[in-house]
Motif scaffolding. Structure first.
Motif, mmCIF file in Angstrom:
data_model
loop_
_atom_site.group_PDB
_atom_site.id
_atom_site.type_symbol
_atom_site.label_atom_id
_atom_site.label_comp_id
_atom_site.label_asym_id
_atom_site.label_seq_id
_atom_site.Cartn_x
_atom_site.Cartn_y
_atom_site.Cartn_z
ATOM 1 N N ALA A 165 0.835 -1.209 0.000
ATOM 2 C CA ALA A 165 0.000 0.000 0.000
ATOM 3 C C ALA A 165 0.866 1.253 0.000
ATOM 4 C CB ALA A 165 -0.940 -0.007 1.205
ATOM 5 N N GLY A 166 1.906 1.264 0.811
ATOM 6 C CA GLY A 166 2.791 2.421 0.870
ATOM 7 C C GLY A 166 3.504 2.662 -0.445
ATOM 8 N N ASN A 167 3.729 1.585 -1.183
ATOM 9 C CA ASN A 167 4.436 1.705 -2.457
ATOM 10 C C ASN A 167 3.492 2.054 -3.602
ATOM 11 O OD1 ASN A 167 7.044 1.567 -3.666
ATOM 12 N ND2 ASN A 167 6.355 -0.223 -4.787
ATOM 13 N N GLY A 168 2.269 2.421 -3.278
ATOM 14 C CA GLY A 168 1.322 2.810 -4.313
ATOM 15 C C GLY A 168 1.847 3.934 -5.181
ATOM 16 N N ASN A 169 2.706 4.787 -4.598
ATOM 17 C CA ASN A 169 3.323 5.856 -5.389
ATOM 18 C C ASN A 169 4.646 5.405 -6.009
ATOM 19 O OD1 ASN A 169 4.926 5.744 -3.143
ATOM 20 N ND2 ASN A 169 4.645 7.871 -2.537
ATOM 21 N N ARG A 170 4.909 4.099 -5.930
ATOM 22 C CA ARG A 170 6.084 3.470 -6.542
ATOM 23 C C ARG A 170 7.390 4.144 -6.119
ATOM 24 N NH1 ARG A 170 5.267 -0.421 -10.158
ATOM 25 N NH2 ARG A 170 7.131 0.050 -11.337
ATOM 26 N N ALA A 171 7.751 3.917 -4.877
ATOM 27 C CA ALA A 171 9.010 4.453 -4.356
ATOM 28 C C ALA A 171 10.158 4.025 -5.256
ATOM 29 C CB ALA A 171 9.241 3.943 -2.934
ATOM 30 N N PHE A 172 10.995 4.960 -5.599
ATOM 31 C CA PHE A 172 12.156 4.733 -6.461
ATOM 32 C C PHE A 172 11.749 4.266 -7.854
ATOM 33 C CE2 PHE A 172 13.293 3.346 -2.085
ATOM 34 C CZ PHE A 172 14.007 4.457 -1.728
ATOM 35 N N GLY A 173 10.461 4.429 -8.208
ATOM 36 C CA GLY A 173 9.993 3.996 -9.516
ATOM 37 C C GLY A 173 9.992 2.493 -9.693
ATOM 38 N N GLU A 174 10.007 1.755 -8.603
ATOM 39 C CA GLU A 174 10.100 0.297 -8.651
ATOM 40 C C GLU A 174 8.848 -0.340 -8.085
ATOM 41 O OE1 GLU A 174 13.440 -0.869 -6.266
ATOM 42 O OE2 GLU A 174 14.739 0.631 -7.149
ATOM 43 N N SER A 175 8.596 -1.560 -8.495
ATOM 44 C CA SER A 175 7.537 -2.335 -7.866
ATOM 45 C C SER A 175 8.060 -2.891 -6.540
ATOM 46 C CB SER A 175 7.083 -3.467 -8.784
ATOM 47 O OG SER A 175 8.153 -4.348 -9.032
ATOM 48 N N MET A 176 7.150 -3.349 -5.706
ATOM 49 C CA MET A 176 7.494 -3.891 -4.395
ATOM 50 C C MET A 176 7.474 -5.415 -4.473
ATOM 51 S SD MET A 176 8.176 -3.569 -1.163
ATOM 52 C CE MET A 176 7.948 -1.825 -0.930
ATOM 53 N N ALA A 177 8.563 -6.039 -4.061
ATOM 54 C CA ALA A 177 8.636 -7.499 -3.983
ATOM 55 C C ALA A 177 8.850 -7.875 -2.520
ATOM 56 C CB ALA A 177 9.760 -8.030 -4.846
ATOM 57 N N CYS A 178 7.814 -8.411 -1.891
ATOM 58 C CA CYS A 178 7.902 -8.832 -0.489
ATOM 59 C C CYS A 178 8.128 -10.334 -0.435
ATOM 60 C CB CYS A 178 6.621 -8.482 0.261
ATOM 61 S SG CYS A 178 6.333 -6.714 0.411
ATOM 62 N N HIS A 179 9.141 -10.747 0.302
ATOM 63 C CA HIS A 179 9.449 -12.161 0.508
ATOM 64 C C HIS A 179 9.124 -12.472 1.961
ATOM 65 C CE1 HIS A 179 11.566 -12.481 -3.383
ATOM 66 N NE2 HIS A 179 11.729 -11.186 -3.166
ATOM 67 N N LEU A 180 8.136 -13.354 2.171
ATOM 68 C CA LEU A 180 7.619 -13.627 3.504
ATOM 69 C C LEU A 180 8.239 -14.892 4.085
ATOM 70 C CD1 LEU A 180 3.834 -12.923 2.814
ATOM 71 C CD2 LEU A 180 5.647 -11.306 3.405
ATOM 72 N N PHE A 181 8.640 -14.799 5.355
ATOM 73 C CA PHE A 181 9.263 -15.926 6.045
ATOM 74 C C PHE A 181 8.616 -16.100 7.418
ATOM 75 C CE2 PHE A 181 12.346 -14.110 3.177
ATOM 76 C CZ PHE A 181 12.909 -15.211 2.557
ATOM 77 N N GLU A 182 8.063 -17.288 7.654
ATOM 78 C CA GLU A 182 7.543 -17.621 8.983
ATOM 79 C C GLU A 182 8.618 -18.314 9.814
ATOM 80 O OE1 GLU A 182 3.357 -19.059 9.451
ATOM 81 O OE2 GLU A 182 3.518 -19.234 7.262
#
Length: 134
Positions: free
Chosen positions: A22-39
């Motif tokens: 959601a925070g990256n909706g304005n595309r910080a640094f012009g990049e997409s957000m890639a979240c890698h989740l670890f439990e």
């Protein structure tokens, strides 16, 4: 932007991921957000030991297997590339926060967190790290 998120509770992982996207909706640094989740801390540590790099790591301090504290210690002692770390934890005592900061965490956010604030902290650290590495 590539972010690793470590938390033993799936619901917390999803909340943090949602805050990043959601925070990256304005595309910080012009990049997409890639979240890698670890439990599981062991899975993240293994990737780091094999040279995987992230723009930022968001770590829970307390886990049943490999804690965020142990990952932070390994990272600061062994990684040739600096990766910013934010501890995102329910451990709210001042001594816990100071302990993490003294161990090399760049920031500490207590749960429950404010999503836009968390994203702003990540964006600031990533920008600062990129400036110093250029």
């Amino acid at each position: 932007m590539k972010v690793a998120i470590l938390d033993g509770e799936k619901s917390h992982l999803l909340l943090i991921e949602q805050a990043m996207v959601a925070g990256n909706g304005n595309r910080a640094f012009g990049e997409s957000m890639a979240c890698h989740l670890f439990e599981c801390g062991a899975s993240l540590l293994e990737l780091l030991q094999n040279g995987e790099q992230f723009d930022c790591l968001l770590l829970e301090r307390r886990l049943l297997d490999v804690s965020g504290d142990l990952i932070l210690a390994w990272l600061r002692q062994n990684s040739a590339v600096y990766m910013p770390v934010i501890m995102v934890s329910s451990m709210r005592l001042e001594e816990n926060i100071v302990q993490s900061l003294n161990a090399g965490a760049d920031d500490y956010v207590c749960k429950p967190f404010r999503p836009l604030e968390l994203f702003a902290r990540v964006r600031r650290l990533v920008a600062q790290t990129r400036r110093t590495q250029s």
